[in-house]
Design a protein around this motif. Structure first.
Motif, short mmCIF file in Angstrom:
data_model
loop_
_atom_site.label_atom_id
_atom_site.label_comp_id
_atom_site.label_asym_id
_atom_site.label_seq_id
_atom_site.Cartn_x
_atom_site.Cartn_y
_atom_site.Cartn_z
N SER A 46 0.83 -1.21 0.00
CA SER A 46 0.00 0.00 0.00
C SER A 46 0.86 1.26 0.00
CB SER A 46 -0.93 -0.01 1.21
OG SER A 46 -0.19 0.03 2.42
N PHE A 47 2.04 1.20 0.62
CA PHE A 47 2.94 2.36 0.63
C PHE A 47 3.59 2.53 -0.74
CE2 PHE A 47 3.76 1.42 5.40
CZ PHE A 47 2.49 1.90 5.71
N VAL A 48 3.92 1.39 -1.37
CA VAL A 48 4.54 1.44 -2.70
C VAL A 48 3.55 2.01 -3.73
CG1 VAL A 48 5.54 0.06 -4.57
CG2 VAL A 48 6.11 -0.46 -2.17
N GLU A 49 2.30 1.61 -3.60
CA GLU A 49 1.27 2.12 -4.52
C GLU A 49 1.10 3.63 -4.38
OE1 GLU A 49 -2.21 -0.04 -3.51
OE2 GLU A 49 -1.57 -1.90 -4.49
N ASP A 50 1.41 4.16 -3.20
CA ASP A 50 1.19 5.58 -2.93
C ASP A 50 2.51 6.37 -2.91
OD1 ASP A 50 -0.45 7.78 -2.32
OD2 ASP A 50 -0.14 7.53 -0.17
N LEU A 51 3.47 5.92 -3.73
CA LEU A 51 4.77 6.59 -3.71
C LEU A 51 4.69 8.04 -4.20
CD1 LEU A 51 7.34 3.85 -4.83
CD2 LEU A 51 7.38 5.23 -2.74
N LYS A 52 3.63 8.38 -4.93
CA LYS A 52 3.47 9.76 -5.36
C LYS A 52 2.85 10.63 -4.27
CE LYS A 52 3.03 9.00 -10.35
NZ LYS A 52 2.16 9.21 -11.55
N GLY A 53 2.39 10.00 -3.22
CA GLY A 53 1.76 10.73 -2.13
C GLY A 53 2.53 10.54 -0.84
N VAL A 54 1.76 10.32 0.24
CA VAL A 54 2.38 10.18 1.56
C VAL A 54 3.22 8.92 1.65
CG1 VAL A 54 0.47 8.87 2.59
CG2 VAL A 54 1.88 10.37 4.04
N GLY A 55 2.96 7.96 0.75
CA GLY A 55 3.75 6.74 0.75
C GLY A 55 5.23 7.00 0.56
N PHE A 56 5.56 8.07 -0.16
CA PHE A 56 6.98 8.39 -0.40
C PHE A 56 7.67 8.71 0.92
CE2 PHE A 56 10.48 11.25 -1.40
CZ PHE A 56 11.13 10.55 -2.41
N GLU A 57 7.03 9.58 1.72
CA GLU A 57 7.64 9.94 3.01
C GLU A 57 7.75 8.72 3.93
OE1 GLU A 57 5.33 11.76 1.50
OE2 GLU A 57 6.52 13.57 1.08
N LEU A 58 6.72 7.87 3.91
CA LEU A 58 6.75 6.68 4.75
C LEU A 58 7.86 5.72 4.32
CD1 LEU A 58 2.92 5.99 5.11
CD2 LEU A 58 4.47 6.76 6.91
N CYS A 59 7.99 5.51 3.01
CA CYS A 59 9.05 4.63 2.52
C CYS A 59 10.42 5.21 2.84
CB CYS A 59 8.91 4.44 1.01
SG CYS A 59 7.49 3.40 0.56
N THR A 60 10.53 6.52 2.71
CA THR A 60 11.80 7.18 3.03
C THR A 60 12.18 6.93 4.49
OG1 THR A 60 11.35 8.93 1.41
CG2 THR A 60 12.99 9.41 3.11
N GLY A 73 5.11 -5.40 -4.11
CA GLY A 73 4.04 -4.75 -4.86
C GLY A 73 4.55 -3.75 -5.89
N VAL A 74 5.81 -3.90 -6.34
CA VAL A 74 6.37 -2.99 -7.35
C VAL A 74 5.80 -3.39 -8.72
CG1 VAL A 74 8.46 -2.08 -8.41
CG2 VAL A 74 8.46 -2.71 -5.96
N GLU A 75 5.10 -2.47 -9.36
CA GLU A 75 4.44 -2.81 -10.61
C GLU A 75 4.84 -1.90 -11.78
OE1 GLU A 75 0.25 -2.93 -9.93
OE2 GLU A 75 0.37 -4.63 -8.54
N THR A 76 5.47 -0.76 -11.48
CA THR A 76 5.84 0.16 -12.55
C THR A 76 7.31 0.55 -12.44
OG1 THR A 76 5.33 2.18 -11.29
CG2 THR A 76 3.50 1.12 -12.48
N GLU A 77 7.85 0.97 -13.56
CA GLU A 77 9.24 1.42 -13.57
C GLU A 77 9.39 2.69 -12.74
OE1 GLU A 77 10.68 1.82 -17.52
OE2 GLU A 77 10.57 -0.34 -17.94
N GLU A 78 8.35 3.51 -12.71
CA GLU A 78 8.41 4.74 -11.92
C GLU A 78 8.58 4.40 -10.44
OE1 GLU A 78 5.86 8.90 -11.29
OE2 GLU A 78 4.91 7.15 -12.21
N GLN A 79 7.81 3.41 -9.97
CA GLN A 79 7.96 2.97 -8.58
C GLN A 79 9.36 2.42 -8.35
OE1 GLN A 79 4.77 0.12 -8.37
NE2 GLN A 79 3.21 1.64 -7.80
N GLU A 80 9.84 1.64 -9.33
CA GLU A 80 11.18 1.07 -9.22
C GLU A 80 12.22 2.16 -9.08
OE1 GLU A 80 13.46 -2.34 -11.68
OE2 GLU A 80 13.12 -0.46 -12.77
N ASN A 81 12.15 3.20 -9.95
CA ASN A 81 13.14 4.27 -9.93
C ASN A 81 13.12 5.05 -8.63
OD1 ASN A 81 14.08 3.65 -12.50
ND2 ASN A 81 12.54 4.95 -13.50
N LEU A 82 11.91 5.29 -8.10
CA LEU A 82 11.81 6.02 -6.83
C LEU A 82 12.42 5.20 -5.69
CD1 LEU A 82 8.20 7.53 -7.11
CD2 LEU A 82 10.37 8.81 -7.00
N LEU A 83 12.19 3.90 -5.70
CA LEU A 83 12.73 3.05 -4.64
C LEU A 83 14.25 2.93 -4.75
CD1 LEU A 83 9.95 0.31 -4.65
CD2 LEU A 83 10.48 1.85 -2.75
N ILE A 84 14.74 2.92 -5.99
CA ILE A 84 16.20 2.91 -6.17
C ILE A 84 16.79 4.20 -5.62
CG2 ILE A 84 18.04 2.99 -7.89
CD1 ILE A 84 16.32 1.14 -9.63
#
Length: 683
Positions: A610-624, A641-652
């Motif tokens: 659920s945090f990965v899905e919301d990486l464009k929102g509050v999920g980014f701060e939580l993952c950080t 739950g990584v499904e897009t390259e955008e999510q992959e790049n942010l997590l990298i």
């Protein structure tokens, strides 16, 4: 001369025949010369059967010779002889007679013996009975008091004195009312005398006083003794002290019907109360409700604070339930942390709703036990009689099903039984049966999903995931059967089977493709609670496949650590000691705590999808925050739950260590996963 002798002889015989006393004349040789009818009646013979026969015919064989010798001495000494004799009736029965003999000198011939006889058999028996009665009277352990027709005491036996303290001299002439305790109302004694006069007997329990003033309960039997004209002669009372026995019976009854911890009726008495309430509802055509209440997470109180604290808490809960259901027929403890309430005469089911809400609200306030504040909640199930059913077993089962539906839905609530709930329960039971069958028939299959190393871009790990292929229903989602498997304990054999399959597959892949490949296996809290480390079978599978502990990572939930028990702690400690790594699944969705990360030697955190899905929102701060915290503690991080390259790049960018999701591969059977191992994914 001859005529006169005949007349005298005839007169003598006439007198003998009319005499009511048995009379016989016996000659010197002991032969009957004359016997009158009364004498014959005593022994059961006719005159002809006795005349000219030896008088020893009435004696037992063993006594005949001694009696005959005594007869001879008696004639020789010309003495008077009297006494009691044991003789035989013609029918063989024994008799006791009193006889008196005198020497008789007839006008002609030798001296003879004139015998007078009375049958005293019955009198003798009566005397013996009186002796026995007197002995019983004196030796009886029961107190006996005899009163006259005026009910004044005539005599008492020794047991009366021992039991009451009063001697015969002290009570003789008194009326037994002098000893009454005052506990019984006047009508009690009125009814007693009425029964006594009508039936001649009264039996019951009476409170009286000892001589020292203390009261005691006696079991009393009074009998009326009357003469042949039905006039009362005596009253005989027999009694024993049953005070202690009554207390013991009351204690046994109390223990059999009431719960020792809470003082509430127990399951046995509850059943009786429920039957009575159902009869009342049937007669009055009112609704009766059964409410089952189960405390939530009560076991943790016993485990953490001990059973004494748990018992104290149950007592406090019972008091609050009584306050909330003061109009109830019965508030009972059925066992453990389960209570029941019977609510009679309901006009509207909403009345049950008010009581249930009141109970939940009351339990919200903390309980103080051993100086500590304890919070408990409850799950409540309600079933109505006769609306839901007229069968009491079904009524109980319905309320039980409703209660467990509340528990499965999150606890701390109430629910009425319904047909829909019934259908859901049966669906659940059918699923449980199918689960057992699936395990026996190997309907489960292990799928694998790769985990990618951000650093190398290679598949370095696999997560083993179970799938159920039902022969009729097809693929059944793990979300549908895993919780049920955990509730029933079936997760233990299922989980052990998954681990065995995964380890066997890992050993094969390591040998064929990558000797550094690792396997992640999910462990249910139930598995760690119900098995000792030494009994976990897949641990031995590692050894049989010559795999080190580092080849495997186990995934557990945060909740397991927060509510950990002694066995869980030991198992996690031993698992870590053999090199198996530990990952926290869905980290951040529960009560995340830094303390348990250190205490349990955690190696990885898995960021919830659920945090990965919301990486464009509050999920980014939580993952950080999660990644930064984990790295500061020396822990690795896996994002699922990584499904897009955008999510992959942010997590990298956030320096996540591992990633898992449909971007790389969905869970697949082993043969399809092998295609990825041949050409491992690279970014």
């Amino acid at each position: 001369m001859n005529k006169t002798h005949w007349d005298e002889s005839g007169l003598f015989q006439a007198i003998l025949d009319k005499c009511p006393v048995g009379i016989a004349v016996i000659n010197y040789e002991g032969i009957y010369l004359t016997v009158n009818p009364a004498y014959c009646d005593i022994y059961g013979y006719t005159q002809n059967e006795m005349l000219n026969h030896s008088f020893t015919m009435i004696f037992p064989s063993a006594d005949k010779l001694p009696v005959l010798e005594r007869h001879q001495r008696f004639l020789e000494e010309s003495t008077r002889l009297g006494g009691e004799w044991s003789v035989m009736h013609r029918d063989g029965s024994q008799m006791t007679v009193f006889s008196e003999s005198v020497t008789f000198y007839p006008a002609h011939g030798l001296p003879a013996r004139l015998v007078y006889v009375q049958n005293i058999t019955e009198r003798k028996k009566a005397q013996e009975q009186m002796k026995i009665a007197a002995a019983v009277f004196d030796a009886s352990q029961e107190a006996i008091v005899v009163t006259n027709s005026e009910n004044n005491i005539v005599t008492v036996n020794p047991a009366f004195t021992v039991l009451t303290g009063w001697s015969l001299e002290e009570v003789k002439g008194l009326n037994p009312r002098e000893f009454k305790s005052g506990r019984h109302p006047t009508f009690f004694y009125t009814e007693m005398w009425q029964t006594l006069n009508e039936t001649g007997q009264w039996i019951g329990d009476v409170w009286d006083r000892h001589k020292d003033g203390t009261e005691f309960l006696k079991e009393l039997r009074i009998s009326v003794i009357k003469d042949p004209d039905s006039n009362v002669i005596n009253y005989v009372g027999m009694f024993s002290d049953i005070t202690l026995r009554k207390k013991q019976e009351e204690l046994i009854w109390q223990q059999a019907n009431y719960d020792a911890v809470t003082g509430l009726p127990n399951r046995h008495l509850f059943k009786t109360k429920l039957e009575q309430a159902a009869l009342h509802a049937s007669r009055t055509r009112h609704i009766m409700a059964l409410m089952l209440i189960d405390l939530d997470q009560f076991k943790s109180v016993n485990d953490s604070m001990g059973h004494r604290a748990g018992d104290e808490l149950l007592g406090c809960v019972a008091l609050r339930l009584l306050e909330c259901a003061h109009n109830a027929d019965c508030v009972a403890r059925l066992g453990g942390d389960e209570f029941a309430i019977i609510i009679p005469d309901i006009d509207d089911p909403a009345e049950c709703t008010d009581i249930a809400r009141d109970i939940l609200r009351t339990l919200d306030s903390p309980f103080t036990v051993n100086g500590e504040a304890i919070f408990v909640s409850a799950s409540i199930g309600i079933s109505l009689y006769p609306g839901d059913t007229e069968n009491l077993e079904e009524l109980f089962k319905n309320a039980d099903q409703a209660m467990y539906a509340v528990k499965n839905a999150g606890r701390k609530n109430f629910r009425f039984y319904s047909r829909a709930l019934h259908d859901a329960i049966h669906t659940r039971l059918r699923m449980i049966r199918n689960l057992r069958k699936a395990l026996a028939e190997n309907q489960f299959v292990v799928y694998y999903q790769p985990i990618i190393s951000v650093k190398t871009g290679h598949i370095t790990r696999m997560e083993a995931l179970v799938r159920w292929f039902h022969p009729v229903q097809g693929l059944i989602s793990p979300d549908a059967f895993i919780p049920l498997a955990e509730d029933t304990g079936l997760i233990v054999p299922i989980g052990n089977w998954i681990a065995k399959e995964a380890i066997t597959q890992l050993a094969y892949w390591r040998q064929k493709y990558d000797p550094e490949l690792k396997m992640t296996i999910n462990l249910s809290p139930v598995q760690l609670r119900s098995q000792e480390f030494e009994d976990i079978p897949w641990i031995r599978d590692l050894q049989s496949h010559e795999l080190d502990g580092e080849a495997v990572t186990i995934e557990i939930t945060e909740g397991l650590l927060l509510n950990s028990e002694k066995r869980v702690n030991y198992n996690l400690k031993m698992i870590h000691q053999i090199g198996i790594q530990i990952a926290i699944d869905d980290f951040g969705t529960g009560y995340s705590s830094l303390a348990y990360l250190r205490k349990f030697n955690i190696d990885f955190l898995k960021i919830d999808r659920s945090f990965v899905e919301d990486l464009k929102g509050v999920g980014f701060e939580l993952c950080t925050a999660i990644i930064a915290m984990a790295h500061s503690l020396g822990l690795g991080v896996i994002a699922e739950g990584v499904e897009t390259e955008e999510q992959e790049n942010l997590l990298i960018k956030l320096e996540c260590d591992y990633m898992q999701g449909y971007l790389y591969s969905k869970p697949l059977p082993a043969d399809e996963i092998e295609k990825l191992l041949v050409l491992p994914y690279r970014r």
